[in-house]
Design a protein around this motif. Structure first.
Motif, mmCIF file in Angstrom:
data_model
loop_
_atom_site.group_PDB
_atom_site.id
_atom_site.type_symbol
_atom_site.label_atom_id
_atom_site.label_comp_id
_atom_site.label_asym_id
_atom_site.label_seq_id
_atom_site.Cartn_x
_atom_site.Cartn_y
_atom_site.Cartn_z
ATOM 1 N N UNK A 51 0.823 -1.209 0.000
ATOM 2 C CA UNK A 51 0.000 0.000 0.000
ATOM 3 C C UNK A 51 0.860 1.264 0.000
ATOM 4 N N UNK A 52 1.990 1.215 0.705
ATOM 5 C CA UNK A 52 2.860 2.390 0.804
ATOM 6 C C UNK A 52 3.503 2.764 -0.527
ATOM 7 N N UNK A 53 3.700 1.778 -1.410
ATOM 8 C CA UNK A 53 4.456 2.041 -2.644
ATOM 9 C C UNK A 53 3.698 1.727 -3.932
ATOM 10 N N UNK A 54 2.427 1.369 -3.845
ATOM 11 C CA UNK A 54 1.723 0.927 -5.049
ATOM 12 C C UNK A 54 1.686 2.012 -6.122
ATOM 13 N N UNK A 55 1.552 3.260 -5.739
ATOM 14 C CA UNK A 55 1.585 4.336 -6.731
ATOM 15 C C UNK A 55 2.920 4.383 -7.460
ATOM 16 N N UNK A 56 4.001 4.196 -6.726
ATOM 17 C CA UNK A 56 5.335 4.165 -7.340
ATOM 18 C C UNK A 56 5.502 2.947 -8.244
ATOM 19 N N UNK A 57 4.968 1.816 -7.814
ATOM 20 C CA UNK A 57 5.067 0.610 -8.646
ATOM 21 C C UNK A 57 4.414 0.870 -10.000
ATOM 22 N N UNK A 58 3.213 1.428 -9.984
ATOM 23 C CA UNK A 58 2.501 1.714 -11.235
ATOM 24 C C UNK A 58 3.318 2.686 -12.095
ATOM 25 N N UNK A 59 3.870 3.730 -11.480
ATOM 26 C CA UNK A 59 4.694 4.694 -12.226
ATOM 27 C C UNK A 59 5.930 4.040 -12.839
ATOM 28 N N UNK A 140 14.120 2.334 -1.168
ATOM 29 C CA UNK A 140 14.350 2.217 0.275
ATOM 30 C C UNK A 140 13.074 2.325 1.113
ATOM 31 N N UNK A 141 11.932 2.623 0.498
ATOM 32 C CA UNK A 141 10.673 2.740 1.242
ATOM 33 C C UNK A 141 10.294 1.397 1.846
ATOM 34 N N UNK A 142 9.721 1.461 3.013
ATOM 35 C CA UNK A 142 9.196 0.248 3.633
ATOM 36 C C UNK A 142 7.704 0.462 3.846
ATOM 37 N N UNK A 143 7.276 0.659 5.090
ATOM 38 C CA UNK A 143 5.849 0.888 5.359
ATOM 39 C C UNK A 143 5.455 2.345 5.177
ATOM 40 N N UNK A 144 6.429 3.194 4.980
ATOM 41 C CA UNK A 144 6.200 4.612 4.691
ATOM 42 C C UNK A 144 7.021 4.974 3.461
ATOM 43 N N UNK A 146 9.482 6.875 1.087
ATOM 44 C CA UNK A 146 10.584 7.807 1.300
ATOM 45 C C UNK A 146 10.623 8.730 0.083
ATOM 46 N N UNK A 147 10.353 10.019 0.303
ATOM 47 C CA UNK A 147 10.361 10.955 -0.831
ATOM 48 C C UNK A 147 11.736 10.971 -1.504
ATOM 49 N N UNK A 148 11.733 10.990 -2.813
ATOM 50 C CA UNK A 148 12.962 11.089 -3.610
ATOM 51 C C UNK A 148 13.944 9.949 -3.373
ATOM 52 N N UNK A 149 13.455 8.786 -2.942
ATOM 53 C CA UNK A 149 14.340 7.627 -2.765
ATOM 54 C C UNK A 149 14.905 7.220 -4.133
ATOM 55 N N UNK A 150 16.177 6.802 -4.198
ATOM 56 C CA UNK A 150 16.730 6.334 -5.480
ATOM 57 C C UNK A 150 15.869 5.207 -6.056
ATOM 58 N N UNK A 151 15.677 5.246 -7.356
ATOM 59 C CA UNK A 151 14.788 4.310 -8.061
ATOM 60 C C UNK A 151 15.536 3.015 -8.382
ATOM 61 N N UNK A 152 15.753 2.172 -7.378
ATOM 62 C CA UNK A 152 16.569 0.971 -7.520
ATOM 63 C C UNK A 152 16.015 -0.008 -8.563
ATOM 64 N N UNK A 153 14.740 -0.342 -8.468
ATOM 65 C CA UNK A 153 14.134 -1.275 -9.416
ATOM 66 C C UNK A 153 14.191 -0.704 -10.830
ATOM 67 N N UNK A 169 25.160 -5.675 -7.046
ATOM 68 C CA UNK A 169 24.735 -5.282 -5.701
ATOM 69 C C UNK A 169 23.244 -4.982 -5.719
ATOM 70 N N UNK A 170 22.504 -5.775 -4.955
ATOM 71 C CA UNK A 170 21.055 -5.612 -4.876
ATOM 72 C C UNK A 170 20.643 -5.706 -3.415
ATOM 73 N N UNK A 171 19.709 -4.859 -3.014
ATOM 74 C CA UNK A 171 19.200 -4.885 -1.651
ATOM 75 C C UNK A 171 17.849 -5.590 -1.680
ATOM 76 N N UNK A 172 17.703 -6.572 -0.807
ATOM 77 C CA UNK A 172 16.503 -7.404 -0.786
ATOM 78 C C UNK A 172 15.243 -6.587 -0.545
ATOM 79 N N UNK A 173 14.165 -7.024 -1.176
ATOM 80 C CA UNK A 173 12.852 -6.449 -0.914
ATOM 81 C C UNK A 173 12.388 -6.929 0.453
ATOM 82 N N UNK A 174 11.587 -6.099 1.108
ATOM 83 C CA UNK A 174 11.026 -6.468 2.405
ATOM 84 C C UNK A 174 9.537 -6.200 2.359
ATOM 85 N N UNK A 175 8.768 -7.066 3.006
ATOM 86 C CA UNK A 175 7.331 -6.872 3.046
ATOM 87 C C UNK A 175 6.666 -7.931 3.889
ATOM 88 N N UNK A 176 5.353 -8.031 3.760
ATOM 89 C CA UNK A 176 4.595 -9.053 4.470
ATOM 90 C C UNK A 176 4.869 -10.410 3.835
#
Length: 184
Positions: A51-59, A140-144, A146-153, A169-176
């Motif tokens: 829910x915290x990042x779904x708008x970014x995922x779509x973008x 880097x966003x998790x449950x909130x 993060x404005x202007x977070x680097x677009x890793x994906x 170098x990849x940082x693991x995804x975190x979620x439910x």
């Protein structure tokens, strides 16, 4: 319960599937494959991380399309135990957030198991040959958010589109955690 994805298994082949989408059509891997790569995402409707990042995922999916990356979202949670993730709610969630990619129900959970999905969101980025090159996070966003977070994906998948190779170098995804019917 929060879960983290394992390290990318570079070169692992994408698994095919045949799943019903919220638009009523049935999709296979070939239906969503892009000419330069494919992004397979495991998400759900109720997870606060999604829910915290779904708008970014779509973008990001929309932006990646211009680079020849196809995308699909798959919902694999046990809908009996988590009715918020049921098919009708998937339809609503996709419409509310303006999905421009198929949102599919993995009712048997076989696709999630074949991919080794662990959490929502869980991202699998494949090159044009359908070999895994990215198993990291959106940003880097998790449950909130993060404005202007680097677009890793986004940057990883553009690199995959251009070179066929993901970043080392990849940082693991975190979620439910995926809500399994019968935990393995």
């Amino acid at each position: 319960m929060a879960a983290e994805t394992p390290v990318c298994d570079f070169g692992r082949k994408a698994e095919d599937f045949s799943l019903k989408g919220t638009d009523g059509k049935t999709y296979s891997l070939a239906d969503v494959q892009g000419p330069s790569g494919t992004l397979v995402m495991f998400i759900c409707n109720h997870c606060p991380y999604v829910k915290a990042v779904i708008g970014r995922i779509v973008e990001e999916v929309d932006a990646l399309r211009a680079h020849g990356i196809g995308a699909v979202a798959i919902m694999s949670n046990d809908t009996d135990a988590y009715p918020d993730d049921g098919f009708d709610n998937m339809k609503r969630f996709a419409a509310e957030h303006g999905f421009t990619f198929p949102y599919l129900l993995d009712e048997t959970q076989e696709v999630a198991r074949a991919y080794g999905a662990v959490c929502t969101p869980d991202f699998f980025g494949f090159n044009a040959d359908l070999c895994l090159q990215y198993r990291g996070r959106l940003d880097a966003s998790k449950r909130e958010p993060i404005p202007d977070a680097p677009r890793e994906l986004f940057h990883a998948m553009v690199r995959v589109a251009q070179t066929g190779q993901g970043p080392t170098d990849q940082i693991a995804s975190m979620g439910c955690s995926i809500k399994w019917r019968n935990p393995a």
